[in-house]
Design a protein around this motif. Sequence first.
Motif, PDB file in Angstrom:
ATOM      1  N   GLN A 138      27.179   0.409   8.249  1.00 48.69           N
ATOM      2  CA  GLN A 138      27.632   1.723   7.793  1.00 48.69           C
ATOM      3  C   GLN A 138      28.692   1.606   6.703  1.00 48.69           C
ATOM      4  OE1 GLN A 138      28.750   3.499  11.568  1.00 48.69           O
ATOM      5  NE2 GLN A 138      26.913   4.781  11.559  1.00 48.69           N
ATOM      6  N   GLU A 139      29.369   0.472   6.670  1.00 47.25           N
ATOM      7  CA  GLU A 139      30.410   0.245   5.672  1.00 47.25           C
ATOM      8  C   GLU A 139      29.844  -0.312   4.367  1.00 47.25           C
ATOM      9  OE1 GLU A 139      33.149  -2.258   7.757  1.00 47.25           O
ATOM     10  OE2 GLU A 139      33.804  -0.635   9.076  1.00 47.25           O
ATOM     11  N   MET A 140      28.531  -0.565   4.347  1.00 49.11           N
ATOM     12  CA  MET A 140      27.879  -1.128   3.163  1.00 49.11           C
ATOM     13  C   MET A 140      27.163  -0.029   2.379  1.00 49.11           C
ATOM     14  SD  MET A 140      26.197  -4.446   5.051  1.00 49.11           S
ATOM     15  CE  MET A 140      25.436  -5.131   3.594  1.00 49.11           C
ATOM     16  N   SER A 141      27.034  -0.261   1.088  1.00 48.87           N
ATOM     17  CA  SER A 141      26.245   0.666   0.265  1.00 48.87           C
ATOM     18  C   SER A 141      24.762   0.377   0.493  1.00 48.87           C
ATOM     19  CB  SER A 141      26.585   0.488  -1.216  1.00 48.87           C
ATOM     20  OG  SER A 141      26.060  -0.748  -1.689  1.00 48.87           O
ATOM     21  N   ASP A 142      23.922   1.312   0.084  1.00 47.68           N
ATOM     22  CA  ASP A 142      22.479   1.105   0.198  1.00 47.68           C
ATOM     23  C   ASP A 142      22.050  -0.140  -0.571  1.00 47.68           C
ATOM     24  OD1 ASP A 142      22.344   3.396   1.734  1.00 47.68           O
ATOM     25  OD2 ASP A 142      21.502   4.652   0.150  1.00 47.68           O
ATOM     26  N   ASP A 143      22.608  -0.316  -1.755  1.00 48.15           N
ATOM     27  CA  ASP A 143      22.253  -1.481  -2.572  1.00 48.15           C
ATOM     28  C   ASP A 143      22.666  -2.785  -1.900  1.00 48.15           C
ATOM     29  OD1 ASP A 143      21.101   0.076  -4.545  1.00 48.15           O
ATOM     30  OD2 ASP A 143      22.917   0.134  -5.784  1.00 48.15           O
ATOM     31  N   GLU A 144      23.825  -2.794  -1.251  1.00 50.00           N
ATOM     32  CA  GLU A 144      24.274  -3.995  -0.548  1.00 50.00           C
ATOM     33  C   GLU A 144      23.349  -4.334   0.625  1.00 50.00           C
ATOM     34  OE1 GLU A 144      29.108  -4.001  -1.107  1.00 50.00           O
ATOM     35  OE2 GLU A 144      28.231  -2.550   0.293  1.00 50.00           O
ATOM     36  N   ILE A 145      22.918  -3.309   1.343  1.00 45.59           N
ATOM     37  CA  ILE A 145      22.005  -3.521   2.467  1.00 45.59           C
ATOM     38  C   ILE A 145      20.673  -4.076   1.971  1.00 45.59           C
ATOM     39  CG2 ILE A 145      20.662  -2.378   4.283  1.00 45.59           C
ATOM     40  CD1 ILE A 145      23.061  -0.431   4.586  1.00 45.59           C
ATOM     41  N   VAL A 146      20.146  -3.484   0.910  1.00 47.89           N
ATOM     42  CA  VAL A 146      18.873  -3.946   0.355  1.00 47.89           C
ATOM     43  C   VAL A 146      18.996  -5.398  -0.103  1.00 47.89           C
ATOM     44  CG1 VAL A 146      17.242  -3.657  -1.555  1.00 47.89           C
ATOM     45  CG2 VAL A 146      18.034  -1.656  -0.271  1.00 47.89           C
ATOM     46  N   GLU A 147      20.070  -5.725  -0.791  1.00 41.83           N
ATOM     47  CA  GLU A 147      20.272  -7.095  -1.282  1.00 41.83           C
ATOM     48  C   GLU A 147      20.416  -8.077  -0.126  1.00 41.83           C
ATOM     49  OE1 GLU A 147      20.640 -10.380  -3.716  1.00 41.83           O
ATOM     50  OE2 GLU A 147      19.898  -8.373  -4.187  1.00 41.83           O
ATOM     51  N   GLU A 148      21.151  -7.698   0.906  1.00 42.96           N
ATOM     52  CA  GLU A 148      21.316  -8.571   2.072  1.00 42.96           C
ATOM     53  C   GLU A 148      19.963  -8.845   2.736  1.00 42.96           C
ATOM     54  OE1 GLU A 148      22.990  -7.551   6.210  1.00 42.96           O
ATOM     55  OE2 GLU A 148      24.697  -8.337   5.073  1.00 42.96           O
ATOM     56  N   ARG A 149      19.162  -7.800   2.916  1.00 40.89           N
ATOM     57  CA  ARG A 149      17.843  -7.959   3.539  1.00 40.89           C
ATOM     58  C   ARG A 149      16.929  -8.802   2.649  1.00 40.89           C
ATOM     59  NH1 ARG A 149      19.074  -8.199   8.081  1.00 40.89           N
ATOM     60  NH2 ARG A 149      16.900  -8.388   8.594  1.00 40.89           N
ATOM     61  N   TYR A 150      16.995  -8.566   1.340  1.00 45.61           N
ATOM     62  CA  TYR A 150      16.186  -9.352   0.408  1.00 45.61           C
ATOM     63  C   TYR A 150      16.524 -10.833   0.550  1.00 45.61           C
ATOM     64  CZ  TYR A 150      14.528 -11.434  -3.898  1.00 45.61           C
ATOM     65  OH  TYR A 150      13.927 -12.275  -4.800  1.00 45.61           O
ATOM     66  N   GLN A 151      17.813 -11.157   0.548  1.00 46.44           N
ATOM     67  CA  GLN A 151      18.242 -12.549   0.672  1.00 46.44           C
ATOM     68  C   GLN A 151      17.832 -13.135   2.017  1.00 46.44           C
ATOM     69  OE1 GLN A 151      19.287 -14.467  -1.747  1.00 46.44           O
ATOM     70  NE2 GLN A 151      19.239 -12.722  -3.137  1.00 46.44           N
ATOM     71  N   LYS A 152      17.942 -12.332   3.067  1.00 48.27           N
ATOM     72  CA  LYS A 152      17.558 -12.794   4.402  1.00 48.27           C
ATOM     73  C   LYS A 152      16.084 -13.214   4.417  1.00 48.27           C
ATOM     74  CE  LYS A 152      17.329 -12.356   9.138  1.00 48.27           C
ATOM     75  NZ  LYS A 152      17.601 -13.616   9.724  1.00 48.27           N
ATOM     76  N   PHE A 153      15.205 -12.333   3.931  1.00 49.77           N
ATOM     77  CA  PHE A 153      13.781 -12.638   3.952  1.00 49.77           C
ATOM     78  C   PHE A 153      13.423 -13.732   2.948  1.00 49.77           C
ATOM     79  CE2 PHE A 153      13.644  -8.591   6.196  1.00 49.77           C
ATOM     80  CZ  PHE A 153      12.817  -8.941   7.248  1.00 49.77           C
ATOM     81  N   ARG A 154      14.155 -13.792   1.858  1.00 50.64           N
ATOM     82  CA  ARG A 154      13.915 -14.850   0.868  1.00 50.64           C
ATOM     83  C   ARG A 154      14.220 -16.227   1.449  1.00 50.64           C
ATOM     84  NH1 ARG A 154      12.284 -16.645  -3.597  1.00 50.64           N
ATOM     85  NH2 ARG A 154      13.560 -17.327  -5.315  1.00 50.64           N
ATOM     86  N   ASN A 155      15.257 -16.313   2.281  1.00 54.08           N
ATOM     87  CA  ASN A 155      15.681 -17.588   2.853  1.00 54.08           C
ATOM     88  C   ASN A 155      15.040 -17.884   4.207  1.00 54.08           C
ATOM     89  OD1 ASN A 155      17.446 -18.130   0.705  1.00 54.08           O
ATOM     90  ND2 ASN A 155      19.017 -16.857   1.621  1.00 54.08           N
ATOM     91  N   MET A 156      14.360 -16.919   4.776  1.00 55.32           N
ATOM     92  CA  MET A 156      13.800 -17.078   6.107  1.00 55.32           C
ATOM     93  C   MET A 156      12.784 -18.220   6.141  1.00 55.32           C
ATOM     94  SD  MET A 156      11.954 -14.210   8.478  1.00 55.32           S
ATOM     95  CE  MET A 156      13.367 -13.131   8.473  1.00 55.32           C
ATOM     96  N   GLY A 157      12.994 -19.109   7.074  1.00 57.61           N
ATOM     97  CA  GLY A 157      12.071 -20.212   7.260  1.00 57.61           C
ATOM     98  C   GLY A 157      12.214 -21.325   6.256  1.00 57.61           C
ATOM     99  N   GLU A 158      13.253 -21.239   5.434  1.00 57.15           N
ATOM    100  CA  GLU A 158      13.499 -22.305   4.472  1.00 57.15           C
ATOM    101  C   GLU A 158      13.682 -23.605   5.240  1.00 57.15           C
ATOM    102  OE1 GLU A 158      17.384 -23.045   2.125  1.00 57.15           O
ATOM    103  OE2 GLU A 158      16.161 -21.683   0.918  1.00 57.15           O
ATOM    104  N   TYR A 159      12.932 -24.603   4.886  1.00 63.81           N
ATOM    105  CA  TYR A 159      12.996 -25.847   5.655  1.00 63.81           C
ATOM    106  C   TYR A 159      14.132 -26.724   5.182  1.00 63.81           C
ATOM    107  CZ  TYR A 159      10.552 -28.022   1.758  1.00 63.81           C
ATOM    108  OH  TYR A 159      10.217 -28.487   0.533  1.00 63.81           O
ATOM    109  N   ILE A 160      14.547 -27.583   6.082  1.00 60.37           N
ATOM    110  CA  ILE A 160      15.641 -28.498   5.808  1.00 60.37           C
ATOM    111  C   ILE A 160      15.079 -29.917   5.780  1.00 60.37           C
ATOM    112  CG2 ILE A 160      17.869 -29.365   6.637  1.00 60.37           C
ATOM    113  CD1 ILE A 160      18.078 -26.721   8.239  1.00 60.37           C
ATOM    114  N   THR A 161      15.356 -30.658   4.737  1.00 63.15           N
ATOM    115  CA  THR A 161      14.927 -32.051   4.708  1.00 63.15           C
ATOM    116  C   THR A 161      16.067 -32.910   5.226  1.00 63.15           C
ATOM    117  OG1 THR A 161      15.628 -32.223   2.398  1.00 63.15           O
ATOM    118  CG2 THR A 161      13.308 -31.738   2.808  1.00 63.15           C
TER     119      THR A 161
END
Length: 66
Positions: free
Chosen positions: A42-65
């Motif tokens: 609730q303390e975040m702007s709509d754009d901040e929420i969208v960016e956070e979710r975008y980054q979350k899904f972008r990094n999801m399942g990123e493998y570690i070598t």
Amino acid sequence: MYELNIIDKIIKEPTAEDETENFNEICNDLKKEILSEIKRMQEMSDDEIVEERYQKFRNMGEYITL
């Protein structure tokens, strides 16, 4: 799953032997975490929420070598 960024947080399960007490404690812990996340968002702007979710899904399942 946490290490692969699929889940955000691990909520420990209680160790009580009484199933009813266990259930109530789990529900209370989940409620606390959900309300905390709602308050944070609730303390975040709509754009901040969208960016956070975008980054979350972008990094999801990123493998570690190793």
